[in-house]
Write a protein that holds these residues in place. Sequence first.
Motif, PDB file in Angstrom:
ATOM      1  N   LEU A  12      -4.077  -8.788   4.497  1.00  0.00           N
ATOM      2  CA  LEU A  12      -3.871  -8.424   3.925  1.00  0.00           C
ATOM      3  C   LEU A  12      -5.361  -7.077   4.296  1.00  0.00           C
ATOM      4  CD1 LEU A  12      -3.287 -10.816   0.728  1.00  0.00           C
ATOM      5  CD2 LEU A  12      -1.910  -9.228   1.594  1.00  0.00           C
ATOM      6  N   THR A  13      -5.121  -5.732   3.714  1.00  0.00           N
ATOM      7  CA  THR A  13      -5.901  -4.810   3.989  1.00  0.00           C
ATOM      8  C   THR A  13      -7.189  -5.533   2.393  1.00  0.00           C
ATOM      9  OG1 THR A  13      -5.446  -3.296   1.586  1.00  0.00           O
ATOM     10  CG2 THR A  13      -5.101  -3.193   4.584  1.00  0.00           C
TER      11      THR A  13
ATOM     12  N   VAL B 202       5.043  -8.052  -8.918  1.00  0.00           N
ATOM     13  CA  VAL B 202       4.736  -8.015  -7.261  1.00  0.00           C
ATOM     14  C   VAL B 202       6.330  -8.113  -7.542  1.00  0.00           C
ATOM     15  CG1 VAL B 202       2.756  -8.209  -6.401  1.00  0.00           C
ATOM     16  CG2 VAL B 202       4.804  -9.943  -6.288  1.00  0.00           C
ATOM     17  N   THR B 203       7.424  -7.543  -6.264  1.00  0.00           N
ATOM     18  CA  THR B 203       8.785  -8.909  -6.627  1.00  0.00           C
ATOM     19  C   THR B 203       8.712  -9.496  -5.041  1.00  0.00           C
ATOM     20  OG1 THR B 203       9.143  -7.070  -5.165  1.00  0.00           O
ATOM     21  CG2 THR B 203      10.344  -6.677  -7.830  1.00  0.00           C
ATOM     22  N   LEU B 204       9.467 -10.409  -5.089  1.00  0.00           N
ATOM     23  CA  LEU B 204       9.103 -11.480  -4.764  1.00  0.00           C
ATOM     24  C   LEU B 204      10.902 -12.134  -3.799  1.00  0.00           C
ATOM     25  CD1 LEU B 204       8.076 -13.389  -2.448  1.00  0.00           C
ATOM     26  CD2 LEU B 204       9.064 -15.024  -4.227  1.00  0.00           C
ATOM     27  N   CYS B 205      10.913 -10.775  -2.526  1.00  0.00           N
ATOM     28  CA  CYS B 205      12.804 -11.519  -1.659  1.00  0.00           C
ATOM     29  C   CYS B 205      12.659 -12.989  -0.592  1.00  0.00           C
ATOM     30  CB  CYS B 205      12.435  -9.910  -0.704  1.00  0.00           C
ATOM     31  SG  CYS B 205      14.454 -10.471  -0.207  1.00  0.00           S
ATOM     32  N   THR B 206      13.391 -13.478  -0.779  1.00  0.00           N
ATOM     33  CA  THR B 206      14.009 -14.662  -0.007  1.00  0.00           C
ATOM     34  C   THR B 206      15.082 -13.848   0.023  1.00  0.00           C
ATOM     35  OG1 THR B 206      14.454 -15.806  -2.667  1.00  0.00           O
ATOM     36  CG2 THR B 206      12.175 -16.455  -1.444  1.00  0.00           C
TER      37      THR B 206
ATOM     38  N   ALA C 289       0.875  -0.557  -5.354  1.00  0.00           N
ATOM     39  CA  ALA C 289      -0.704  -0.258  -6.214  1.00  0.00           C
ATOM     40  C   ALA C 289      -1.441   1.249  -4.620  1.00  0.00           C
ATOM     41  CB  ALA C 289      -1.323  -1.622  -5.497  1.00  0.00           C
ATOM     42  N   ASN C 290      -2.615   1.354  -5.195  1.00  0.00           N
ATOM     43  CA  ASN C 290      -3.606   2.595  -4.765  1.00  0.00           C
ATOM     44  C   ASN C 290      -2.288   3.648  -4.522  1.00  0.00           C
ATOM     45  OD1 ASN C 290      -5.704   0.721  -4.958  1.00  0.00           O
ATOM     46  ND2 ASN C 290      -5.072  -0.340  -2.384  1.00  0.00           N
ATOM     47  N   GLU C 291      -1.177   4.063  -4.961  1.00  0.00           N
ATOM     48  CA  GLU C 291      -0.796   5.007  -4.993  1.00  0.00           C
ATOM     49  C   GLU C 291       0.128   5.212  -4.097  1.00  0.00           C
ATOM     50  OE1 GLU C 291      -2.866   8.684  -4.697  1.00  0.00           O
ATOM     51  OE2 GLU C 291      -3.745   8.759  -6.547  1.00  0.00           O
ATOM     52  N   SER C 292       0.502   3.779  -3.544  1.00  0.00           N
ATOM     53  CA  SER C 292       1.331   3.312  -2.456  1.00  0.00           C
ATOM     54  C   SER C 292       2.241   1.945  -2.886  1.00  0.00           C
ATOM     55  CB  SER C 292       1.026   3.468  -1.030  1.00  0.00           C
ATOM     56  OG  SER C 292       1.781   3.291  -0.067  1.00  0.00           O
ATOM     57  N   THR C 293       3.022   1.820  -2.111  1.00  0.00           N
ATOM     58  CA  THR C 293       4.086   0.463  -2.075  1.00  0.00           C
ATOM     59  C   THR C 293       3.801  -0.226  -0.488  1.00  0.00           C
ATOM     60  OG1 THR C 293       5.631   1.913  -3.352  1.00  0.00           O
ATOM     61  CG2 THR C 293       6.483  -0.343  -2.095  1.00  0.00           C
ATOM     62  N   TYR C 294       4.086  -1.452  -0.748  1.00  0.00           N
ATOM     63  CA  TYR C 294       3.516  -2.269   0.413  1.00  0.00           C
ATOM     64  C   TYR C 294       4.289  -3.061   0.097  1.00  0.00           C
ATOM     65  CZ  TYR C 294      -0.779   0.166   0.167  1.00  0.00           C
ATOM     66  OH  TYR C 294      -2.236   1.168   0.282  1.00  0.00           O
ATOM     67  N   SER C 295       5.146  -3.163   1.891  1.00  0.00           N
ATOM     68  CA  SER C 295       5.741  -5.006   1.536  1.00  0.00           C
ATOM     69  C   SER C 295       4.522  -5.762   2.508  1.00  0.00           C
ATOM     70  CB  SER C 295       6.571  -3.819   2.914  1.00  0.00           C
ATOM     71  OG  SER C 295       7.318  -5.414   3.446  1.00  0.00           O
ATOM     72  N   ILE C 296       4.640  -7.468   1.762  1.00  0.00           N
ATOM     73  CA  ILE C 296       3.682  -7.927   2.809  1.00  0.00           C
ATOM     74  C   ILE C 296       4.669  -9.363   3.141  1.00  0.00           C
ATOM     75  CG2 ILE C 296       1.846  -9.989   2.341  1.00  0.00           C
ATOM     76  CD1 ILE C 296       1.018  -7.398   0.062  1.00  0.00           C
ATOM     77  N   ASN C 297       5.026  -9.172   4.615  1.00  0.00           N
ATOM     78  CA  ASN C 297       5.956 -10.164   5.110  1.00  0.00           C
ATOM     79  C   ASN C 297       4.770 -11.358   5.853  1.00  0.00           C
ATOM     80  OD1 ASN C 297       7.874  -8.382   4.580  1.00  0.00           O
ATOM     81  ND2 ASN C 297       7.604  -7.826   6.294  1.00  0.00           N
ATOM     82  N   GLY C 298       6.060 -13.508   4.966  1.00  0.00           N
ATOM     83  CA  GLY C 298       5.139 -14.426   5.457  1.00  0.00           C
ATOM     84  C   GLY C 298       6.081 -14.904   5.953  1.00  0.00           C
ATOM     85  N   SER C 299       5.417 -16.227   6.097  1.00  0.00           N
ATOM     86  CA  SER C 299       6.233 -17.945   6.213  1.00  0.00           C
ATOM     87  C   SER C 299       5.740 -18.684   5.054  1.00  0.00           C
ATOM     88  CB  SER C 299       6.195 -18.347   6.937  1.00  0.00           C
ATOM     89  OG  SER C 299       6.651 -19.701   8.116  1.00  0.00           O
TER      90      SER C 299
ATOM     91  N   ASP D  37       3.046  -0.414   4.713  1.00  0.00           N
ATOM     92  CA  ASP D  37       3.339   0.715   3.906  1.00  0.00           C
ATOM     93  C   ASP D  37       3.977   1.262   3.906  1.00  0.00           C
ATOM     94  OD1 ASP D  37       2.804   2.844   2.549  1.00  0.00           O
ATOM     95  OD2 ASP D  37       1.183   3.836   3.229  1.00  0.00           O
ATOM     96  N   VAL D  38       4.931   0.978   3.224  1.00  0.00           N
ATOM     97  CA  VAL D  38       6.620   1.546   3.335  1.00  0.00           C
ATOM     98  C   VAL D  38       6.699   2.605   2.101  1.00  0.00           C
ATOM     99  CG1 VAL D  38       7.691  -0.947   4.181  1.00  0.00           C
ATOM    100  CG2 VAL D  38       7.153  -0.599   1.620  1.00  0.00           C
ATOM    101  N   MET D  39       5.674   3.259   2.053  1.00  0.00           N
ATOM    102  CA  MET D  39       6.244   4.349   0.719  1.00  0.00           C
ATOM    103  C   MET D  39       6.815   5.486   1.786  1.00  0.00           C
ATOM    104  SD  MET D  39       5.499   5.347  -2.550  1.00  0.00           S
ATOM    105  CE  MET D  39       6.189   6.580  -3.044  1.00  0.00           C
ATOM    106  N   PHE D  40       7.534   6.667   1.639  1.00  0.00           N
ATOM    107  CA  PHE D  40       8.048   7.256   2.509  1.00  0.00           C
ATOM    108  C   PHE D  40       6.987   8.558   2.357  1.00  0.00           C
ATOM    109  CE2 PHE D  40       9.511   7.159  -2.537  1.00  0.00           C
ATOM    110  CZ  PHE D  40       9.936   8.843  -2.816  1.00  0.00           C
ATOM    111  N   TYR D  41       7.771   9.355   3.255  1.00  0.00           N
ATOM    112  CA  TYR D  41       6.745  10.194   3.782  1.00  0.00           C
ATOM    113  C   TYR D  41       6.779  11.292   2.324  1.00  0.00           C
ATOM    114  CZ  TYR D  41       4.574  14.005   6.547  1.00  0.00           C
ATOM    115  OH  TYR D  41       3.932  15.192   6.768  1.00  0.00           O
ATOM    116  N   GLY D  42       5.778  12.247   2.116  1.00  0.00           N
ATOM    117  CA  GLY D  42       5.335  12.960   1.455  1.00  0.00           C
ATOM    118  C   GLY D  42       4.887  12.546  -0.068  1.00  0.00           C
ATOM    119  N   ALA D  43       5.304  11.117  -0.395  1.00  0.00           N
ATOM    120  CA  ALA D  43       4.899  11.116  -1.772  1.00  0.00           C
ATOM    121  C   ALA D  43       3.570  10.559  -1.961  1.00  0.00           C
ATOM    122  CB  ALA D  43       6.569  10.709  -1.783  1.00  0.00           C
ATOM    123  N   ARG D  44       3.786  10.318  -3.508  1.00  0.00           N
ATOM    124  CA  ARG D  44       2.814   8.976  -3.385  1.00  0.00           C
ATOM    125  C   ARG D  44       3.771   8.689  -5.153  1.00  0.00           C
ATOM    126  NH1 ARG D  44      -0.886  10.487  -7.983  1.00  0.00           N
ATOM    127  NH2 ARG D  44      -1.311  12.792  -7.854  1.00  0.00           N
TER     128      ARG D  44
END
Length: 153
Positions: free
Chosen positions: A9-10, A23-27, A77-87, A114-121
């Motif tokens: 994590l940053t 957050v959303t959680l994907c399993t 958050a922070n004007e972007s979208t993040y994917s945090i993967n783990g076990s 950071d999975v935000m598409f290019y050129g957007a916030r």
Amino acid sequence: MPNKINPILTAELWTLLQKEQYVTLCTIDNETYGPYVSAISWLYAPDETTILFAVDNRSRIIKNIKENPLVSFTLIANESTYSINGSASIAMEKIEGVPLKLALINVKVNEVRDVMFYGARMSVEPAYEKVYDLEAAAKLDLAVMEAMKRSLV
């Protein structure tokens, strides 16, 4: 331009995960083996490599993690979208000191993108409000967060 990938994590994301956060959680669904997405908010990051979260211990999320521990959070958050993967692993089947039957899940962070598409916030971050007794909600939220922090001792 490729998105930056971090193994932890940053500092900004860690700070956000010091309190309740949407957050959303994907399993991976234990029956269909397809994605299973849930919205959760009881999260806490004790350090840059770990995320704890609490869910009802009868939740399908628990069954899914027992079958396949790989999980992914989506955090806006922070004007972007993040994917945090783990076990993930079940740290406690029932958290003590909380009036609900909640399980505590421990996630070892493997990758943060950071999975935000290019050129957007993101111009507006998601917001939610509790729609039941606000005093009871605040009391429960505090109890869950304190129980997650106590679990580290």
